[in-house]
Motif scaffolding. Structure first.
Motif, short mmCIF file in Angstrom:
data_model
loop_
_atom_site.label_atom_id
_atom_site.label_comp_id
_atom_site.label_asym_id
_atom_site.label_seq_id
_atom_site.Cartn_x
_atom_site.Cartn_y
_atom_site.Cartn_z
N ILE A 1 0.96 -1.04 0.26
CA ILE A 1 0.04 0.15 0.02
C ILE A 1 0.82 1.30 0.03
N GLU A 2 1.94 1.18 0.66
CA GLU A 2 2.77 2.48 0.75
C GLU A 2 3.52 2.86 -0.73
N SER A 3 3.77 1.64 -1.17
CA SER A 3 4.63 1.72 -2.51
C SER A 3 3.41 2.38 -3.66
N GLU A 4 2.05 2.00 -3.42
CA GLU A 4 1.19 2.34 -4.56
C GLU A 4 0.68 3.64 -4.08
N ILE A 5 0.77 4.21 -2.83
CA ILE A 5 0.12 5.69 -2.53
C ILE A 5 1.43 6.43 -3.01
N GLU A 6 2.65 6.12 -2.89
CA GLU A 6 3.66 6.86 -3.25
C GLU A 6 3.73 7.16 -4.63
#
Length: 373
Positions: free
Chosen positions: A310-315
């Motif tokens: 999720i962190e990767s997608e949001i970034e």
């Protein structure tokens, strides 16, 4: 005697209120339920979905398309084709073709907001291509294209799978100095109509778009979520952690989580940096059977991988919004509201936002994992 006076006053009041009522006889009017706007050689083309009701209360759907220099001009032309008065009180959705969206739709939205017939709860959306092509398409399984598009958008917003885009919300964002607005995108897909993504705007013009698969992440960044479903693909080596690993190691491990509840927190570090923290409680809905989700260590590893994904997608999504300089997340509003003696201007924020450092932190907790727990 007093009772007679009160009764007389009551009758007079009823007569006055009745005299102020404007009657709308259904079989004498045409109900516009959806309007789509396109640009054609500098002129505006308006395509209207009109519901006609006959004296037997049977309804039929008509599509009217006219081109003029202004949206009001298109309505006049449409009136000339209709034997009944057009009423916009039942308007539910307004669509904008992507060519018009790229040119700018603030004036069109301003005109909608000024129309006293129209409720501010109508939905706004962008069409992949021309709205006229979408609305005049043949759909064997869709009896009323206007009602269908309204239900499509409304359902996905209520299920927290798409951002909300009522006229009220969009006008609010337009008049906000440090926030841009976004609209759902719809497209014709064969004999069906799909939600295809999210259109990003800057100064009233569409400057980019994200696919529909990113809509849930956009919601996570923008607001707290109380429901929803998300499908993720985690690394296949996670299966090795199982006590009963599969005979082969899958390259990817798809999972699904739902009943999601989140809490979003923004913290300003300095004028060029901000922390975005999201705590996420969810239920593990679907995962490979080899993973013993009753094992706390396995659950913690799954949570850790969910956080990374999720962190990767949001970034990625925030970076894209910075590339097109469209702050649809309202980071600028937060800076302005929570910085003491802020001298932030809209022009300065336009310079800051593309290079703003956003530190994303996701904290996932699997609180339930299905009927076997």
């Amino acid at each position: 005697m007093k009772k007679k006076k009160w009764f007389l006053l009551f009758v007079i009041a009823c007569l006055i209120l009745t005299a102020c009522t404007e009657y709308r006889v259904l079989e004498r009017i045409s109900l516009v339920t959806l309007i789509g706007y396109d640009v054609e050689d500098g002129d505006v083309t308006a395509t209207s979905v009109v519901r006609q009701i006959n004296p037997e209360f049977e309804s039929s759907i008509e599509i009217h398309s006219e081109t003029a220099e202004t949206s009001k001009g298109t309505r006049v032309k449409t009136d000339l084709q209709s034997a009944k008065k057009l009423m916009a009180g039942q308007l539910r959705v307004t669509l904008f073709g992507d060519d018009l969206a790229k040119e700018g739709i603030e004036e069109a939205i301003h005109t909608l907001a000024m129309n006293s017939e129209i409720t501010t709860s109508i939905y706004l959306a962008v069409v992949d291509g021309k709205s006229k092509t979408l609305l005049e398409g043949q759909y064997p399984n869709i009896a009323d294209v206007g009602q269908h598009i309204f239900n499509l958008i409304d359902h996905n917003i209520n299920q927290q799978q798409m951002i909300s885009s009522t006229l009220h919300e969009v006008v609010r964002d337009i008049y906000a100095s440090f926030r841009d607005f976004a609209l759902p995108k719809v497209k014709k897909s064969g004999e069906y109509i799909d939600i295809s993504g999210i259109a990003l705007f800057k100064d009233g013009k569409m400057v980019g778009s994200l696919p529909a698969s990113d809509s849930f992440y956009v919601l996570l960044i923008r607001e707290n979520i109380n429901d929803g479903t998300l499908q993720l693909v985690l690394p296949g080596e996670l299966a090795e952690s199982s006590k009963n690993p599969p005979n082969y190691q899958p390259e990817e491990l798809p999972i699904a989580i739902d009943a999601i509840k989140t809490k979003r927190d923004l913290k300003i570090i300095n004028e060029n940096e901000i922390d975005l923290s999201i705590s996420l409680d969810c239920r593990l809905l679907e995962i490979h059977s080899s993973l013993a989700i009753s094992d706390k260590k396995i659950t913690e590893k799954i949570e850790k991988e969910i956080n990374k994904k999720i962190e990767s997608e949001i970034e990625r999504i925030i970076k894209y919004s910075q590339e097109v300089n469209s702050d649809i997340f309202g980071f600028g509003e937060h800076f302005y509201a929570f910085t003491r003696n802020s001298k932030l201007t809209e022009e300065k924020w336009r310079e800051i936002y593309p290079n703003l450092k956003v530190n994303v932190k996701i904290d996932t907790e699997i609180i339930r994992s299905g009927v076997f727990e």
